[in-house]
Design a protein around this motif. Structure first.
Motif, PDB file in Angstrom:
ATOM      1  N   CYS A   1      -0.077  24.063 -76.667  1.00 21.14           N
ATOM      2  CA  CYS A   1      -0.148  24.171 -78.136  1.00 21.14           C
ATOM      3  C   CYS A   1       0.583  25.407 -78.643  1.00 21.14           C
ATOM      4  O   CYS A   1       0.217  26.534 -78.292  1.00 21.14           O
ATOM      5  CB  CYS A   1      -1.614  24.213 -78.579  1.00 21.14           C
TER       6      CYS A   1
ATOM      7  N   CYS B   1      -3.294  24.097 -87.245  1.00 22.39           N
ATOM      8  CA  CYS B   1      -2.441  23.142 -86.518  1.00 22.39           C
ATOM      9  C   CYS B   1      -1.154  22.884 -87.305  1.00 22.39           C
ATOM     10  O   CYS B   1      -1.192  22.657 -88.512  1.00 22.39           O
ATOM     11  CB  CYS B   1      -3.220  21.836 -86.342  1.00 22.39           C
ATOM     12  N   ILE B   2      -0.023  22.933 -86.627  1.00 19.63           N
ATOM     13  CA  ILE B   2       1.257  22.714 -87.306  1.00 19.63           C
ATOM     14  C   ILE B   2       1.742  21.259 -87.167  1.00 19.63           C
ATOM     15  O   ILE B   2       2.855  20.925 -87.534  1.00 19.63           O
ATOM     16  CB  ILE B   2       2.346  23.680 -86.785  1.00 19.63           C
TER      17      ILE B   2
ATOM     18  N   CYS C   1       2.537  19.225 -84.511  1.00 14.66           N
ATOM     19  CA  CYS C   1       3.704  18.944 -83.661  1.00 14.66           C
ATOM     20  C   CYS C   1       3.480  17.733 -82.757  1.00 14.66           C
ATOM     21  O   CYS C   1       4.434  17.122 -82.289  1.00 14.66           O
ATOM     22  CB  CYS C   1       4.047  20.162 -82.810  1.00 14.66           C
ATOM     23  N   GLY C   2       2.216  17.399 -82.473  1.00 13.31           N
ATOM     24  CA  GLY C   2       1.915  16.234 -81.628  1.00 13.31           C
ATOM     25  C   GLY C   2       2.013  16.489 -80.139  1.00 13.31           C
ATOM     26  O   GLY C   2       1.799  15.577 -79.340  1.00 13.31           O
TER      27      GLY C   2
ATOM     28  N   CYS D   1       0.033  18.098 -78.167  1.00 15.58           N
ATOM     29  CA  CYS D   1      -1.247  17.932 -77.459  1.00 15.58           C
ATOM     30  C   CYS D   1      -1.466  16.467 -77.078  1.00 15.58           C
ATOM     31  O   CYS D   1      -1.876  16.167 -75.952  1.00 15.58           O
ATOM     32  CB  CYS D   1      -2.407  18.458 -78.307  1.00 15.58           C
TER      33      CYS D   1
HETATM   34  S1  SF4 Z   1      -0.565  19.036 -82.981  1.00 17.80           S
HETATM   35 FE1  SF4 Z   1      -1.762  19.722 -81.182  1.00 17.80          FE
HETATM   36  S2  SF4 Z   1      -0.336  20.988 -80.002  1.00 17.80           S
HETATM   37 FE2  SF4 Z   1       0.542  20.808 -82.055  1.00 17.80          FE
HETATM   38  S3  SF4 Z   1      -0.235  22.582 -83.185  1.00 17.80           S
HETATM   39 FE3  SF4 Z   1      -1.669  20.907 -83.561  1.00 17.80          FE
HETATM   40  S4  SF4 Z   1      -3.272  21.144 -82.024  1.00 17.80           S
HETATM   41 FE4  SF4 Z   1      -1.514  22.377 -81.327  1.00 17.80          FE
END
Ligand code: SF4
Ligand code: SF4
Length: 440
Positions: A357, A387-388, A390-391, A393
């Motif tokens: 992450c 959370c940004i 990004c997917g 995870c």
């Molecule tokens: S989508 Fe998942 S990996 Fe990406 S920032 Fe959010 S929690 Fe972290």
């Protein structure tokens, strides 16, 4: 034509697409018989509809469902409205799907001709443009926008639509930048491009910055950090810090609209086939996905997956009648054997998501609260709002838990609850003021 296997994503560092020096022009794909336009349902629906089935429309004509409806679509073809039906988008968001049967004799709507550039004019005519510009932050007196960032890199993998626009439509982008400056009063405009490719842009009226090509560097939160040196606090967004984002295609579309005196209605997108073949194509907004697949003889089998957007952040669709929208930068077709299907396996605490992450969220803890529907707890104690999106995870999760989808749902539900609480508070205040005025 570019070629790259989707399975290449398993590299330890995953990269955005970089285009070859000489980029081939997009192939044109025509809609066969109809286009469908998704009109957001948020106007006064008790008002009489402004148009109905059987009405004729022209190319470039503005279609708002109700009088005074702030939402609208732009007809991308000349033809006859054949149906208006309800459509439920991601998380149940309501739209009216307006289907238009295409007439071969095109007539151009003239209402945009000779419009003087202004914020009111672009909001009234140029919201349903290729690239999907959003002007609300510029019009909001509470936001105090001081910087506009033009994204010349797609925010997902395998998709090279914005990279193409930057290389092929620089004159339109330059004109769009001039208009944005004039109508917003914002002087600082930054174009972010892929990699080190910042040569040759000296004349466009914007600063140019090259981005790291490792995913997810093109997401707004990371551009804020890496390019502008600003970290967004949890629960706030770029606009709260005075920065708004707009895609390179949207800026080029604004420039082109004023240069040509007509509203552009065709969308550039990247089509990624099952074997990883990538094609840049240009098609009319509203074209059904089926027409695009038919043109290239791409067969879809049971359990194959069609994703609008890119493989990390896109949304699966379940009908080939689904149309290309102003924001459709990519269509990715995954064979059922490549699609990462979700499972009912529980989290095994492997920690892969936490290590991957970029926002350093304790994802393995967050996911427990998301699965239980405890969204406020997830926001208050487990960094949901940091959370940004990004997917990554979801991509690395060995238990195939749909973490990214849980996160998007949770944010959507919290936002909805906040909006309806704010609306209730406004209604209560107005009712109290009305009673006080009556008493006085
Ligand atoms: S989508 Fe998942 S990996 Fe990406 S920032 Fe959010 S929690 Fe972290
Ligand atoms: S990657 Fe999946 S299984 Fe591993 S800790 Fe994260 S949520 Fe749990």
């Amino acid at each position: 034509m570019l070629k790259k296997s989707f399975l290449g994503l398993t590299n330890s560092r995953i990269e955005y697409e970089l285009l070859p020096v000489k980029v081939p022009n997009p192939e044109k794909v025509a809609a066969a018989k109809t286009v469908t336009l998704f009109h957001p349902k948020n106007g006064d629906q008790s008002a009489a509809p402004a148009f109905q089935t059987g009405d004729r429309v022209k190319t470039g004509q503005k279609l708002a469902l109700y009088a005074d409806d702030p939402a609208y679509v732009i007809s991308s073809v000349t033809g006859t409205i054949s149906s208006i039906s309800p459509y439920s988008g991601d998380f149940g968001k309501a739209y009216s799907a307006i289907a238009i049967t295409i007439d071969k004799n095109e007539e151009l709507d003239q209402s945009f001709d000779n419009q003087t550039p202004s914020l009111d004019a672009v909001m009234a005519h140029l919201s349903f443009l290729p690239g999907n510009p959003v002007y609300s932050a510029l019009a909001d007196p509470g936001k105090e926008i001081h910087t506009i960032v033009i994204t010349g890199v797609n925010d997902d993998l395998l998709i090279s639509t914005r990279q193409y626009i930057v290389s092929a439509a620089l004159d339109d982008i330059k004109k769009g930048i001039g208009i944005l400056k004039d109508i917003s009063g914002v002087d600082r405009i930054i174009l972010v491009t892929a990699g080190e490719s910042i040569q040759g842009y000296g004349h466009i009226g914007a600063e140019v910055k090259g981005l790291d090509t490792g995913y997810p560097a093109a997401l707004p939160q990371l551009i804020m950090k890496d390019v502008l040196g600003e970290v967004i606090p949890a629960g706030r967004n770029c606009e709260d810090l005075g920065v708004c984002f707009i895609s390179a295609e949207a800026v080029a579309s604004i420039g082109k609209a004023y240069a040509d005196g007509r509203i552009p209605v065709t969308k550039i997108l990247t089509l990624v086939s099952k074997d990883g073949t990538q094609r840049l194509i240009e098609t009319t907004i509203g074209t059904p996905i089926r027409d695009i697949l038919d043109k290239y003889g791409l067969a879809i089998n049971e359990e194959d997956r069609i994703i609008l957007g890119g493989p990390m952040r896109g949304s699966a669709i379940y009908s080939l009648d689904h149309p290309v929208g102003p924001d459709t930068d990519g269509i990715v077709i995954l064979d059922r054997t490549d699609a990462a299907y979700t499972s009912d396996y529980p989290c095994i605490n492997c920690g892969d998501c936490v290590r991957a992450c970029p926002a350093r969220i304790q994802v393995h803890m967050l996911v427990r609260f998301l699965e239980a529907g405890q969204f406020e707890e997830a926001a208050d104690n487990y960094d949901l709002l940091s959370c940004i999106e990004c997917g990554i995870c979801s991509f690395v999760c060995v238990s195939r838990i749909p973490i990214f989808q849980y996160i998007k749902l949770a944010k959507y539900e919290l936002d909805r609850a906040q909006t309806s609480a704010a609306a209730e508070a406004t209604e209560t205040t107005e009712a109290t003021e009305a009673m006080e005025a009556t008493d006085a």
